[in-house]
Write a protein that holds these residues in place. Structure first.
Motif, PDB file in Angstrom:
ATOM      1  N   ILE A 187       0.840  -1.208   0.000  1.00  0.00           N
ATOM      2  CA  ILE A 187       0.000   0.000   0.000  1.00  0.00           C
ATOM      3  C   ILE A 187       0.870   1.251   0.000  1.00  0.00           C
ATOM      4  CG2 ILE A 187      -1.610   1.358   1.402  1.00  0.00           C
ATOM      5  CD1 ILE A 187      -2.860  -1.333   2.268  1.00  0.00           C
ATOM      6  N   GLU A 188       1.907   1.247   0.829  1.00  0.00           N
ATOM      7  CA  GLU A 188       2.782   2.423   0.940  1.00  0.00           C
ATOM      8  C   GLU A 188       3.540   2.701  -0.356  1.00  0.00           C
ATOM      9  OE1 GLU A 188       3.777   2.290   5.730  1.00  0.00           O
ATOM     10  OE2 GLU A 188       5.161   1.361   4.307  1.00  0.00           O
ATOM     11  N   SER A 189       3.736   1.688  -1.168  1.00  0.00           N
ATOM     12  CA  SER A 189       4.473   1.887  -2.419  1.00  0.00           C
ATOM     13  C   SER A 189       3.577   2.361  -3.566  1.00  0.00           C
ATOM     14  CB  SER A 189       5.196   0.593  -2.813  1.00  0.00           C
ATOM     15  OG  SER A 189       4.259  -0.408  -3.138  1.00  0.00           O
ATOM     16  N   HIS A 190       2.262   2.456  -3.335  1.00  0.00           N
ATOM     17  CA  HIS A 190       1.352   2.950  -4.366  1.00  0.00           C
ATOM     18  C   HIS A 190       1.680   4.398  -4.702  1.00  0.00           C
ATOM     19  CE1 HIS A 190      -2.150  -0.009  -4.684  1.00  0.00           C
ATOM     20  NE2 HIS A 190      -1.190  -0.627  -4.035  1.00  0.00           N
ATOM     21  N   GLU A 191       1.425   4.755  -5.939  1.00  0.00           N
ATOM     22  CA  GLU A 191       1.692   6.117  -6.412  1.00  0.00           C
ATOM     23  C   GLU A 191       0.887   7.155  -5.612  1.00  0.00           C
ATOM     24  OE1 GLU A 191       0.780   8.602 -10.434  1.00  0.00           O
ATOM     25  OE2 GLU A 191       1.614   6.578 -10.684  1.00  0.00           O
ATOM     26  N   GLU A 192      -0.354   6.802  -5.247  1.00  0.00           N
ATOM     27  CA  GLU A 192      -1.208   7.725  -4.496  1.00  0.00           C
ATOM     28  C   GLU A 192      -0.617   8.067  -3.129  1.00  0.00           C
ATOM     29  OE1 GLU A 192      -2.496   4.739  -5.601  1.00  0.00           O
ATOM     30  OE2 GLU A 192      -3.645   5.402  -7.330  1.00  0.00           O
ATOM     31  N   CYS A 193       0.142   7.157  -2.555  1.00  0.00           N
ATOM     32  CA  CYS A 193       0.754   7.371  -1.229  1.00  0.00           C
ATOM     33  C   CYS A 193       2.095   8.088  -1.320  1.00  0.00           C
ATOM     34  CB  CYS A 193       0.939   6.034  -0.510  1.00  0.00           C
ATOM     35  SG  CYS A 193      -0.614   5.243  -0.093  1.00  0.00           S
ATOM     36  N   ARG A 194       2.599   8.266  -2.515  1.00  0.00           N
ATOM     37  CA  ARG A 194       3.873   8.950  -2.750  1.00  0.00           C
ATOM     38  C   ARG A 194       5.009   8.359  -1.898  1.00  0.00           C
ATOM     39  NH1 ARG A 194       0.486  13.775  -1.847  1.00  0.00           N
ATOM     40  NH2 ARG A 194       1.559  13.765   0.131  1.00  0.00           N
ATOM     41  N   ASN A 195       5.005   7.040  -1.723  1.00  0.00           N
ATOM     42  CA  ASN A 195       6.017   6.313  -0.944  1.00  0.00           C
ATOM     43  C   ASN A 195       6.136   6.786   0.504  1.00  0.00           C
ATOM     44  OD1 ASN A 195       6.795   4.489  -2.944  1.00  0.00           O
ATOM     45  ND2 ASN A 195       8.120   6.023  -3.890  1.00  0.00           N
ATOM     46  N   LEU A 196       5.062   7.401   1.027  1.00  0.00           N
ATOM     47  CA  LEU A 196       5.066   7.837   2.428  1.00  0.00           C
ATOM     48  C   LEU A 196       4.666   6.670   3.323  1.00  0.00           C
ATOM     49  CD1 LEU A 196       3.313  11.296   2.062  1.00  0.00           C
ATOM     50  CD2 LEU A 196       5.722  10.879   2.588  1.00  0.00           C
ATOM     51  N   PRO A 197       5.267   6.550   4.488  1.00  0.00           N
ATOM     52  CA  PRO A 197       4.879   5.474   5.402  1.00  0.00           C
ATOM     53  C   PRO A 197       3.505   5.745   6.023  1.00  0.00           C
ATOM     54  CG  PRO A 197       6.492   6.885   6.442  1.00  0.00           C
ATOM     55  CD  PRO A 197       6.346   7.365   5.024  1.00  0.00           C
ATOM     56  N   MET A 198       2.862   4.704   6.494  1.00  0.00           N
ATOM     57  CA  MET A 198       1.533   4.809   7.086  1.00  0.00           C
ATOM     58  C   MET A 198       1.504   5.818   8.241  1.00  0.00           C
ATOM     59  SD  MET A 198      -1.644   3.937   7.295  1.00  0.00           S
ATOM     60  CE  MET A 198      -1.937   2.435   6.428  1.00  0.00           C
ATOM     61  N   ILE A 199       2.563   5.864   9.018  1.00  0.00           N
ATOM     62  CA  ILE A 199       2.604   6.751  10.182  1.00  0.00           C
ATOM     63  C   ILE A 199       2.435   8.210   9.779  1.00  0.00           C
ATOM     64  CG2 ILE A 199       5.120   6.992  10.260  1.00  0.00           C
ATOM     65  CD1 ILE A 199       2.868   6.603  13.320  1.00  0.00           C
ATOM     66  N   SER A 200       2.901   8.575   8.596  1.00  0.00           N
ATOM     67  CA  SER A 200       2.757   9.973   8.169  1.00  0.00           C
ATOM     68  C   SER A 200       1.287  10.342   7.974  1.00  0.00           C
ATOM     69  CB  SER A 200       3.549  10.238   6.894  1.00  0.00           C
ATOM     70  OG  SER A 200       2.998   9.537   5.810  1.00  0.00           O
ATOM     71  N   PHE A 201       0.465   9.379   7.545  1.00  0.00           N
ATOM     72  CA  PHE A 201      -0.962   9.635   7.382  1.00  0.00           C
ATOM     73  C   PHE A 201      -1.679   9.667   8.734  1.00  0.00           C
ATOM     74  CE2 PHE A 201       0.300   7.813   3.302  1.00  0.00           C
ATOM     75  CZ  PHE A 201      -0.145   8.815   2.456  1.00  0.00           C
ATOM     76  N   LEU A 202      -1.183   8.911   9.692  1.00  0.00           N
ATOM     77  CA  LEU A 202      -1.780   8.907  11.015  1.00  0.00           C
ATOM     78  C   LEU A 202      -1.438  10.180  11.791  1.00  0.00           C
ATOM     79  CD1 LEU A 202      -1.077   5.194  11.988  1.00  0.00           C
ATOM     80  CD2 LEU A 202      -3.223   6.186  11.193  1.00  0.00           C
ATOM     81  N   ILE A 203      -0.282  10.752  11.521  1.00  0.00           N
ATOM     82  CA  ILE A 203       0.172  11.941  12.228  1.00  0.00           C
ATOM     83  C   ILE A 203      -0.438  13.216  11.652  1.00  0.00           C
ATOM     84  CG2 ILE A 203       2.239  13.354  12.628  1.00  0.00           C
ATOM     85  CD1 ILE A 203       3.795  10.804  12.966  1.00  0.00           C
ATOM     86  N   LEU A 204      -0.832  13.197  10.393  1.00  0.00           N
ATOM     87  CA  LEU A 204      -1.322  14.388   9.707  1.00  0.00           C
ATOM     88  C   LEU A 204      -2.418  15.139  10.474  1.00  0.00           C
ATOM     89  CD1 LEU A 204      -0.866  16.045   7.168  1.00  0.00           C
ATOM     90  CD2 LEU A 204      -2.570  14.637   6.021  1.00  0.00           C
TER      91      LEU A 204
END
Length: 137
Positions: free
Chosen positions: A12-29
């Protein structure tokens, strides 16, 4: 520790939509946005003329935003173990913290020949739709 979960998360993290961001970055946002609100409100208050009718409203908004920020900062440091059988979504756009605090719970332990009561410190978090009772490990 679950290898299958790690593999799916990696995919999932390697998908283009995630821009290679780790899951934690989405949880911290969301927390990052909440931490910026008091700074934004403070700047607005500084730019609002003190003799303006809007100044008091601005000061009240700053006070409330700061209160929410401090409550979320406190929650961020907690570690919770859920005994529920199904996952419980703590973070929700329709949920807000109403009150939190520390209580002394009296726990009754009934044995075969005796009845014993012990005290235990518990912490509660009352949201608009759920009450969560926790204790320190």
């Amino acid at each position: 520790t679950n290898a299958a979960f790690k593999e799916v998360l990696s995919r999932i993290e390697s998908h283009e939509e995630c821009r290679n961001l780790p899951m934690i970055s989405f949880l911290i946002l969301p927390m990052q946005r909440v931490t910026r609100l008091p700074l934004l409100m403070d700047t607005i208050c500084q730019k609002t003329p003190k003799d303006s009718a809007k100044y008091e409203n601005c000061k009240q908004a700053l006070k409330e935003v700061s209160k929410v920020h401090s409550q979320l900062s406190h929650l961020e440091g907690l570690q919770c173990d859920f005994l529920a059988l199904q996952p419980f979504p703590l973070v929700s756009s329709s949920r807000w913290l109403v009150k939190r605090g520390e209580l002394t719970a009296y726990v009754e332990d009934t044995g075969l020949f005796s009845k014993r009561t012990s005290k235990q410190q518990v912490y509660f978090f009352l949201f608009n739709d759920v009450l969560i009772i926790t204790k320190k490990k």
